[in-house]
Design a protein around this motif. Structure first.
Motif, PDB file in Angstrom:
ATOM      1  N   LYS A  61       0.852  -1.188   0.000  1.00  0.00           N
ATOM      2  CA  LYS A  61       0.000   0.000   0.000  1.00  0.00           C
ATOM      3  C   LYS A  61       0.880   1.227   0.000  1.00  0.00           C
ATOM      4  O   LYS A  61       1.847   1.299   0.763  1.00  0.00           O
ATOM      5  N   ASP A  62       0.555   2.184  -0.852  1.00  0.00           N
ATOM      6  CA  ASP A  62       1.233   3.465  -0.813  1.00  0.00           C
ATOM      7  C   ASP A  62       0.922   4.129   0.524  1.00  0.00           C
ATOM      8  O   ASP A  62      -0.175   3.994   1.051  1.00  0.00           O
ATOM      9  N   GLU A  63       1.916   4.834   1.090  1.00  0.00           N
ATOM     10  CA  GLU A  63       1.715   5.454   2.410  1.00  0.00           C
ATOM     11  C   GLU A  63       0.478   6.337   2.438  1.00  0.00           C
ATOM     12  O   GLU A  63      -0.255   6.368   3.416  1.00  0.00           O
ATOM     13  N   PHE A  64       0.214   7.036   1.342  1.00  0.00           N
ATOM     14  CA  PHE A  64      -0.924   7.954   1.310  1.00  0.00           C
ATOM     15  C   PHE A  64      -2.266   7.233   1.174  1.00  0.00           C
ATOM     16  O   PHE A  64      -3.309   7.853   1.158  1.00  0.00           O
ATOM     17  N   GLN A  65      -2.243   5.911   1.051  1.00  0.00           N
ATOM     18  CA  GLN A  65      -3.494   5.138   1.002  1.00  0.00           C
ATOM     19  C   GLN A  65      -3.807   4.499   2.359  1.00  0.00           C
ATOM     20  O   GLN A  65      -4.824   3.845   2.502  1.00  0.00           O
ATOM     21  N   LYS A  66      -2.934   4.677   3.326  1.00  0.00           N
ATOM     22  CA  LYS A  66      -3.119   4.028   4.623  1.00  0.00           C
ATOM     23  C   LYS A  66      -4.120   4.801   5.473  1.00  0.00           C
ATOM     24  O   LYS A  66      -4.050   6.017   5.580  1.00  0.00           O
ATOM     25  N   GLU A  67      -5.063   4.055   6.058  1.00  0.00           N
ATOM     26  CA  GLU A  67      -6.173   4.693   6.784  1.00  0.00           C
ATOM     27  C   GLU A  67      -5.696   5.593   7.909  1.00  0.00           C
ATOM     28  O   GLU A  67      -6.216   6.695   8.100  1.00  0.00           O
ATOM     29  N   GLU A  68      -4.701   5.146   8.693  1.00  0.00           N
ATOM     30  CA  GLU A  68      -4.259   5.945   9.841  1.00  0.00           C
ATOM     31  C   GLU A  68      -3.559   7.235   9.412  1.00  0.00           C
ATOM     32  O   GLU A  68      -3.387   8.135  10.225  1.00  0.00           O
ATOM     33  N   TYR A  69      -3.164   7.295   8.181  1.00  0.00           N
ATOM     34  CA  TYR A  69      -2.522   8.516   7.685  1.00  0.00           C
ATOM     35  C   TYR A  69      -3.508   9.688   7.684  1.00  0.00           C
ATOM     36  O   TYR A  69      -3.109  10.835   7.767  1.00  0.00           O
ATOM     37  N   TYR A  70      -4.786   9.372   7.598  1.00  0.00           N
ATOM     38  CA  TYR A  70      -5.803  10.424   7.447  1.00  0.00           C
ATOM     39  C   TYR A  70      -6.790  10.472   8.608  1.00  0.00           C
ATOM     40  O   TYR A  70      -7.978  10.668   8.409  1.00  0.00           O
ATOM     41  N   ILE A  71      -6.313  10.313   9.822  1.00  0.00           N
ATOM     42  CA  ILE A  71      -7.193  10.402  10.991  1.00  0.00           C
ATOM     43  C   ILE A  71      -7.695  11.836  11.121  1.00  0.00           C
ATOM     44  O   ILE A  71      -6.921  12.789  11.099  1.00  0.00           O
ATOM     45  N   LYS A  72      -9.005  11.961  11.259  1.00  0.00           N
ATOM     46  CA  LYS A  72      -9.612  13.297  11.331  1.00  0.00           C
ATOM     47  C   LYS A  72     -10.057  13.660  12.747  1.00  0.00           C
ATOM     48  O   LYS A  72     -10.368  14.810  13.029  1.00  0.00           O
ATOM     49  N   GLU A  73     -10.105  12.664  13.657  1.00  0.00           N
ATOM     50  CA  GLU A  73     -10.552  12.921  15.024  1.00  0.00           C
ATOM     51  C   GLU A  73      -9.441  13.606  15.824  1.00  0.00           C
ATOM     52  O   GLU A  73      -8.259  13.356  15.596  1.00  0.00           O
ATOM     53  N   HIS A  74      -9.853  14.442  16.786  1.00  0.00           N
ATOM     54  CA  HIS A  74      -8.871  15.103  17.648  1.00  0.00           C
ATOM     55  C   HIS A  74      -8.593  14.232  18.863  1.00  0.00           C
ATOM     56  O   HIS A  74      -9.511  13.703  19.479  1.00  0.00           O
ATOM     57  N   PHE A  75      -7.321  14.071  19.201  1.00  0.00           N
ATOM     58  CA  PHE A  75      -6.901  13.306  20.373  1.00  0.00           C
ATOM     59  C   PHE A  75      -6.476  14.295  21.455  1.00  0.00           C
ATOM     60  O   PHE A  75      -5.540  15.069  21.259  1.00  0.00           O
ATOM     61  N   SER A  76      -7.156  14.252  22.585  1.00  0.00           N
ATOM     62  CA  SER A  76      -6.905  15.237  23.647  1.00  0.00           C
ATOM     63  C   SER A  76      -5.682  14.919  24.487  1.00  0.00           C
ATOM     64  O   SER A  76      -5.081  15.811  25.072  1.00  0.00           O
ATOM     65  N   THR A  77      -5.314  13.641  24.580  1.00  0.00           N
ATOM     66  CA  THR A  77      -4.175  13.247  25.415  1.00  0.00           C
ATOM     67  C   THR A  77      -3.286  12.262  24.657  1.00  0.00           C
ATOM     68  O   THR A  77      -3.722  11.607  23.705  1.00  0.00           O
ATOM     69  N   THR A  78      -2.059  12.150  25.137  1.00  0.00           N
ATOM     70  CA  THR A  78      -1.135  11.176  24.547  1.00  0.00           C
ATOM     71  C   THR A  78      -1.609   9.759  24.830  1.00  0.00           C
ATOM     72  O   THR A  78      -1.414   8.859  24.009  1.00  0.00           O
ATOM     73  N   ASP A  79      -2.245   9.548  25.985  1.00  0.00           N
ATOM     74  CA  ASP A  79      -2.784   8.218  26.294  1.00  0.00           C
ATOM     75  C   ASP A  79      -3.793   7.779  25.232  1.00  0.00           C
ATOM     76  O   ASP A  79      -3.816   6.601  24.846  1.00  0.00           O
TER      77      ASP A  79
END
Length: 202
Positions: A61-79
C-alpha cells in the motif's frame, strides 16, 4: 528533548519503557516475553509498528493510502494516541530489526510526559521558546499560522491536488510540528556545534 532529559539524569535510555509508562502491556514475540527500552524506541528498533499492523505484512500500500494517515478525530491526550497501537503485536523482537515508527515516537512522548509531569505538547512549546525557535509550532488546524503552506498530494496522473484533511494530534511527536527554514537551520546548527561548547570554571 529526550537527550536533554537524559543529560539531566531524568531518563534512563536502557530502562524498560514500562518503568515510565506502566500501562504499556507486556509484549511477547514467538511466545517469549520481551522488553523494549527507551533507546530502542529512539532508534526505531522497538518493533512498535508504523501505520501497518503485523497482519498487514505483504500487502503493498502506498503510504498515502493508509487509513491511519488520514485520521480526522482530535486526540486530547497522549494516552488516547497510545491506545491506537498499544495492544498490537510487535513487528519483531526489540533490538532485532529496524522498523520506522511514528507510533514509537508517540510512546516516547508519553515517556517525556511522565518524566516532566507536563503534557507533551506544552512541554515542547516551552522548549521551542527556550531555544529561540519562534516559527516552530504544533500543526493545529484551527489557528491561523503565518506562512503555513497548503498541503498537497499527486494523483495517479502525477497532477497536484489538495491533500485530505488530517488532525495530527494523534502523532505530535512523530509528525505533528511545523517549522520554517530559518528555525530548522538554527536547530541544525545547535545540534552540530553544541559539542564545541565548554564549561568555564571560575
Amino acid at each position: 528533548v529526550l537527550a536533554k532529559l537524559w543529560e539531566e539524569g531524568k531518563v534512563d535510555l536502557d530502562a524498560n519503557v514500562r518503568k515510565y509508562v506502566p500501562d504499556w502491556p507486556v509484549k511477547t514475540v514467538d511466545g517469549k516475553e520481551v522488553e523494549l527500552t527507551v533507546r530502542q524506541l529512539c532508534c526505531h528498533l522497538s518493533g512498535v509498528r508504523h501505520y501497518d499492523r503485523k497482519e498487514d505484512e505483504g500487502k503493498v500500500k502506498d503510504e498515502f493510502q493508509k487509513e491511519e494517515y488520514y485520521i480526522k478525530e482530535h486526540f486530547s491526550t497522549t494516552d488516547e494516541s497510545v491506545a491506537l497501537f498499544k495492544d498490537d503485536v510487535l513487528l519483531s523482537a526489540p533490538g532485532q530489526e529496524f522498523h520506522y515508527t511514528t507510533h514509537g515516537f508517540t510512546l516516547l512522548a508519553r515517556v517525556i510526559e511522565e518524566v516532566t509531569g507536563q503534557p507533551f505538547h506544552k512541554y515542547m512549546q516551552a522548549q521551542f521558546k527556550e531555544l529561540g525557535l519562534s516559527n516552530t509550532f504544533l500543526d493545529l488546524n484551527d489557528p491561523l499560522i503565518q506562512n503555513r503552506a497548503r498541503y498537497y498530494v499527486r494523483d495517479k496522473y502525477h497532477k497536484l491536488k489538495n491533500a485530505p484533511y488530517v488532525d495530527n494530534s494523534y502523532k505530535w511527536a512523530g509528525g505533528g510540528f511545523l517549522s520554517s527554514v530559518g528555525d530548522l537551520i538554527r536547530f541544525g546548527s545547535m545540534m552540530l556545534y553544541s559539542f564545541q561548547q565548554t564549561k568555564v570554571i571560575s
